[in-house]
Write a protein that holds these residues in place. Structure first.
Motif, PDB file in Angstrom:
ATOM      1  N   ILE A 131       0.861  -1.191   0.000  1.00 25.73           N
ATOM      2  CA  ILE A 131       0.000   0.000   0.000  1.00 25.73           C
ATOM      3  C   ILE A 131       0.892   1.232   0.000  1.00 25.73           C
ATOM      4  CG2 ILE A 131      -1.776   1.300   1.238  1.00 25.73           C
ATOM      5  CD1 ILE A 131      -2.642  -1.334   2.558  1.00 25.73           C
ATOM      6  N   VAL A 132       0.621   2.149  -0.929  1.00 30.93           N
ATOM      7  CA  VAL A 132       1.397   3.392  -1.007  1.00 30.93           C
ATOM      8  C   VAL A 132       0.438   4.577  -1.032  1.00 30.93           C
ATOM      9  CG1 VAL A 132       2.973   4.773  -2.398  1.00 30.93           C
ATOM     10  CG2 VAL A 132       3.324   2.301  -2.191  1.00 30.93           C
ATOM     11  N   PHE A 133       0.716   5.545  -0.184  1.00 32.36           N
ATOM     12  CA  PHE A 133      -0.018   6.810  -0.183  1.00 32.36           C
ATOM     13  C   PHE A 133       0.840   7.855  -0.903  1.00 32.36           C
ATOM     14  CE2 PHE A 133      -1.956   4.531   3.256  1.00 32.36           C
ATOM     15  CZ  PHE A 133      -3.255   5.004   3.362  1.00 32.36           C
ATOM     16  N   GLY A 134       0.309   8.453  -1.955  1.00 27.75           N
ATOM     17  CA  GLY A 134       0.960   9.556  -2.645  1.00 27.75           C
ATOM     18  C   GLY A 134       0.207  10.828  -2.352  1.00 27.75           C
ATOM     19  N   ILE A 135       0.806  11.717  -1.570  1.00 24.77           N
ATOM     20  CA  ILE A 135       0.089  12.886  -1.064  1.00 24.77           C
ATOM     21  C   ILE A 135       0.798  14.157  -1.508  1.00 24.77           C
ATOM     22  CG2 ILE A 135      -0.774  14.040   1.013  1.00 24.77           C
ATOM     23  CD1 ILE A 135      -0.556  11.270   2.423  1.00 24.77           C
ATOM     24  N   GLY A 136       0.040  15.089  -2.069  1.00 24.97           N
ATOM     25  CA  GLY A 136       0.638  16.340  -2.512  1.00 24.97           C
ATOM     26  C   GLY A 136      -0.259  17.086  -3.472  1.00 24.97           C
ATOM     27  N   PRO A 137       0.209  18.233  -3.972  1.00 29.18           N
ATOM     28  CA  PRO A 137      -0.632  19.110  -4.794  1.00 29.18           C
ATOM     29  C   PRO A 137      -0.916  18.548  -6.184  1.00 29.18           C
ATOM     30  CG  PRO A 137       1.610  19.959  -4.676  1.00 29.18           C
ATOM     31  CD  PRO A 137       1.543  18.816  -3.722  1.00 29.18           C
ATOM     32  N   GLY A 225     -18.250  -4.410   0.800  1.00 30.72           N
ATOM     33  CA  GLY A 225     -18.663  -5.805   0.765  1.00 30.72           C
ATOM     34  C   GLY A 225     -17.855  -6.694  -0.161  1.00 30.72           C
ATOM     35  N   ARG A 226     -16.809  -6.141  -0.785  1.00 26.41           N
ATOM     36  CA  ARG A 226     -16.015  -6.925  -1.725  1.00 26.41           C
ATOM     37  C   ARG A 226     -14.648  -7.261  -1.136  1.00 26.41           C
ATOM     38  NH1 ARG A 226     -15.890  -3.687  -7.254  1.00 26.41           N
ATOM     39  NH2 ARG A 226     -14.877  -5.630  -7.909  1.00 26.41           N
ATOM     40  N   THR A 227     -14.024  -8.318  -1.654  1.00 32.18           N
ATOM     41  CA  THR A 227     -12.627  -8.614  -1.351  1.00 32.18           C
ATOM     42  C   THR A 227     -11.875  -8.568  -2.667  1.00 32.18           C
ATOM     43  OG1 THR A 227     -13.246 -10.031   0.502  1.00 32.18           O
ATOM     44  CG2 THR A 227     -11.007 -10.275  -0.386  1.00 32.18           C
ATOM     45  N   LEU A 228     -10.864  -7.726  -2.741  1.00 33.27           N
ATOM     46  CA  LEU A 228     -10.203  -7.422  -4.008  1.00 33.27           C
ATOM     47  C   LEU A 228      -8.865  -8.155  -4.098  1.00 33.27           C
ATOM     48  CD1 LEU A 228     -10.988  -3.603  -3.911  1.00 33.27           C
ATOM     49  CD2 LEU A 228     -12.333  -5.408  -4.997  1.00 33.27           C
ATOM     50  N   ASN A 229      -8.902  -9.332  -4.721  1.00 30.60           N
ATOM     51  CA  ASN A 229      -7.707 -10.150  -4.900  1.00 30.60           C
ATOM     52  C   ASN A 229      -7.093  -9.924  -6.286  1.00 30.60           C
ATOM     53  OD1 ASN A 229      -7.861 -11.609  -2.375  1.00 30.60           O
ATOM     54  ND2 ASN A 229      -9.552 -12.776  -3.252  1.00 30.60           N
ATOM     55  N   ASP A 230      -5.780 -10.150  -6.394  1.00 26.54           N
ATOM     56  CA  ASP A 230      -5.076 -10.125  -7.682  1.00 26.54           C
ATOM     57  C   ASP A 230      -5.380  -8.869  -8.488  1.00 26.54           C
ATOM     58  OD1 ASP A 230      -3.890 -12.831  -7.487  1.00 26.54           O
ATOM     59  OD2 ASP A 230      -5.978 -13.485  -7.594  1.00 26.54           O
ATOM     60  N   ALA A 231      -5.399  -7.730  -7.814  1.00 21.25           N
ATOM     61  CA  ALA A 231      -5.781  -6.484  -8.473  1.00 21.25           C
ATOM     62  C   ALA A 231      -4.811  -5.365  -8.117  1.00 21.25           C
ATOM     63  CB  ALA A 231      -7.203  -6.082  -8.069  1.00 21.25           C
ATOM     64  N   MET A 248     -13.180   1.158   5.346  1.00 25.86           N
ATOM     65  CA  MET A 248     -13.844   0.139   4.524  1.00 25.86           C
ATOM     66  C   MET A 248     -12.962  -0.243   3.344  1.00 25.86           C
ATOM     67  SD  MET A 248     -15.447   0.012   1.299  1.00 25.86           S
ATOM     68  CE  MET A 248     -16.020   1.672   0.978  1.00 25.86           C
ATOM     69  N   PHE A 249     -12.419   0.760   2.666  1.00 33.97           N
ATOM     70  CA  PHE A 249     -11.598   0.506   1.483  1.00 33.97           C
ATOM     71  C   PHE A 249     -10.352  -0.297   1.840  1.00 33.97           C
ATOM     72  CE2 PHE A 249      -7.955   1.864  -1.120  1.00 33.97           C
ATOM     73  CZ  PHE A 249      -8.373   1.382  -2.357  1.00 33.97           C
ATOM     74  N   LEU A 250      -9.635   0.118   2.869  1.00 34.34           N
ATOM     75  CA  LEU A 250      -8.392  -0.546   3.242  1.00 34.34           C
ATOM     76  C   LEU A 250      -8.610  -1.993   3.669  1.00 34.34           C
ATOM     77  CD1 LEU A 250      -6.674   2.385   5.162  1.00 34.34           C
ATOM     78  CD2 LEU A 250      -5.917   1.391   2.994  1.00 34.34           C
ATOM     79  N   THR A 251      -9.783  -2.295   4.200  1.00 37.66           N
ATOM     80  CA  THR A 251     -10.065  -3.668   4.640  1.00 37.66           C
ATOM     81  C   THR A 251     -10.664  -4.522   3.518  1.00 37.66           C
ATOM     82  OG1 THR A 251     -12.195  -2.913   5.543  1.00 37.66           O
ATOM     83  CG2 THR A 251     -10.333  -3.057   7.066  1.00 37.66           C
ATOM     84  N   ARG A 252     -10.770  -3.956   2.304  1.00 41.72           N
ATOM     85  CA  ARG A 252     -11.233  -4.738   1.138  1.00 41.72           C
ATOM     86  C   ARG A 252     -10.068  -5.435   0.438  1.00 41.72           C
ATOM     87  NH1 ARG A 252     -15.107  -6.213   2.548  1.00 41.72           N
ATOM     88  NH2 ARG A 252     -14.476  -5.217   4.463  1.00 41.72           N
ATOM     89  N   ILE A 253      -8.853  -5.050   0.796  1.00 41.62           N
ATOM     90  CA  ILE A 253      -7.675  -5.515   0.062  1.00 41.62           C
ATOM     91  C   ILE A 253      -7.455  -7.001   0.297  1.00 41.62           C
ATOM     92  CG2 ILE A 253      -5.189  -5.229  -0.175  1.00 41.62           C
ATOM     93  CD1 ILE A 253      -5.726  -2.301   0.896  1.00 41.62           C
ATOM     94  N   GLY A 254      -7.308  -7.748  -0.817  1.00 41.53           N
ATOM     95  CA  GLY A 254      -7.116  -9.193  -0.730  1.00 41.53           C
ATOM     96  C   GLY A 254      -5.694  -9.595  -1.045  1.00 41.53           C
ATOM     97  N   PHE A 255      -5.509 -10.891  -1.354  1.00 38.72           N
ATOM     98  CA  PHE A 255      -4.178 -11.440  -1.631  1.00 38.72           C
ATOM     99  C   PHE A 255      -3.684 -10.990  -3.006  1.00 38.72           C
ATOM    100  CE2 PHE A 255      -5.919 -14.462   1.466  1.00 38.72           C
ATOM    101  CZ  PHE A 255      -4.886 -14.469   2.402  1.00 38.72           C
ATOM    102  N   ASN A 256      -2.362 -10.802  -3.092  1.00 37.83           N
ATOM    103  CA  ASN A 256      -1.683 -10.435  -4.333  1.00 37.83           C
ATOM    104  C   ASN A 256      -2.252  -9.152  -4.944  1.00 37.83           C
ATOM    105  OD1 ASN A 256       0.324 -10.952  -6.346  1.00 37.83           O
ATOM    106  ND2 ASN A 256      -1.297 -11.622  -7.739  1.00 37.83           N
TER     107      ASN A 256
END
Length: 325
Positions: A131-137, A225-231, A248-256
């Motif tokens: 997970i990478v956060f890119g923050i800036g203008p 409500g989704r699990t996002l694998n291989d994406a 919610m978004f961060l906890t949707r992240i699946g394997f690979n």
């Protein structure tokens, strides 16, 4: 397949310089083709080059420089070819170095590379973290580079799909009162993601991938409500995600899966009663292995130079200083 770029110059008005450049029986053009790595032909008084955009542009920069030189003195065919070889070798070394850093080559033959130190750190962070956060203008390439990395991962088979999402912030109007179905209602919020995609991938190919759900572009609320694998997942404009949406978004992240979250904490459009999920994530997730934060500054702006000046002017104004540039 990389798109073929074409450029031409008409040397009709350059008198004998045309013959000096093309050479006897076009021998110079054949030599130029070899040293610049592009296909070059003469049609009448036009010189036409086709190939990778950087190489074609490099060749024509050499030709325009050569025309200026020939205005003041004559050169033998051997001297012209020696100049071409020296010029091409020097510039090609720079291109080869750029090729090493290439993320993606677009359908128009444009090479996408990180242009600033922060952009290089950003690309490395994406390669080496989940997970990478890119923050800036605005204008620092946060979303654009993330899109290029996503397409590169898809092309290399590292992921099976790309998911592009943004919060659909209701700026002044309730979403339910906007005309049309759900697609028409959310399209204005997602349009910047489409724009970046179509800049890199041929329209028909991109449309095909969207139809086959290889690339999915949807509002953030659709991730519930989704699990996002291989994406490879990009959350854009994350400063407008609420705290609940971000969790919610961060906890949707699946394997690979690989996730890039972009945002500008100076441009929060949420109602005052709502807290930005991006601001909270910055505080909560620091120090977790596999999560990286990359901070962009106005010096990383790679749009038109005036954009950086506008950003600086507004920052001075908001600090209460002199807003004149």
């Amino acid at each position: 397949m990389v798109g073929i770029y074409e450029e031409r110059i008409d040397l009709r008005s350059y008198d004998d310089r045309f013959y000096a450049i093309v050479g006897h029986g076009d021998e110079n053009l054949r030599y130029f083709s070899q040293v610049f790595g592009v296909r070059i032909v003469a049609r009448g008084t036009q010189v036409i080059a086709k190939g990778e955009e950087e190489r074609v542009k490099l060749f024509f920069k050499f030709i325009r420089d050569l025309l200026e030189i020939l205005k003041g003195k004559s050169l033998t065919p051997e001297e012209i070819r020696d100049r071409a070889k020296e010029y091409a070798q020097k510039k090609m070394e720079e291109i080869k170095e750029e090729e090493k850093q290439t993320i993606l080559i677009t359908h128009r033959g444009k090479r996408i590379v990180p242009k600033t130190t922060t952009q290089k750190l950003y690309v490395d962070a994406i390669l080496n973290n989940d997970i990478v956060f890119g923050i800036g203008p605005a204008g620092t390439g946060k979303t654009y580079l993330a899109m290029a990395m996503a397409l590169a991962h898809l092309k290399e088979g590292k992921v099976n799909k790309i998911i592009l999402t943004r919060p659909a912030v209701e700026a002044g109007e309730k979403l339910g009162f906007l005309p049309g179905g759900i697609a028409e209602k959310v399209d204005p919020y997602l349009r910047p993601l489409y724009d970046a995609l179509y800049d890199m991938v041929d329209y028909d190919k991109a449309s095909y991938m969207i139809e086959r759900n290889v690339i999915e572009i949807a509002p953030l609320a659709f991730m519930r409500g989704r699990t996002l694998n291989d994406a490879f997942i990009i959350l854009d404009e994350a400063q407008n995600a609420t705290r609940d949406q971000m969790k919610m978004f961060l906890t949707r992240i699946g394997f690979n899966s690989k996730v890039v979250i972009t945002g500008d904490i100076t441009q929060i459009d949420l109602p005052k009663k709502e807290h930005s999920g991006l601001l909270e994530a910055v505080k909560v997730l620091q120090g977790i292995e596999g999560i990286s934060f990359v901070w962009f500054k106005e010096t990383d702006v790679v749009r038109h130079p005036i954009v950086a000046k506008i950003i600086n002017a507004y920052e001075r104004y908001e600090r209460g200083g002199d807003s004149k540039g």
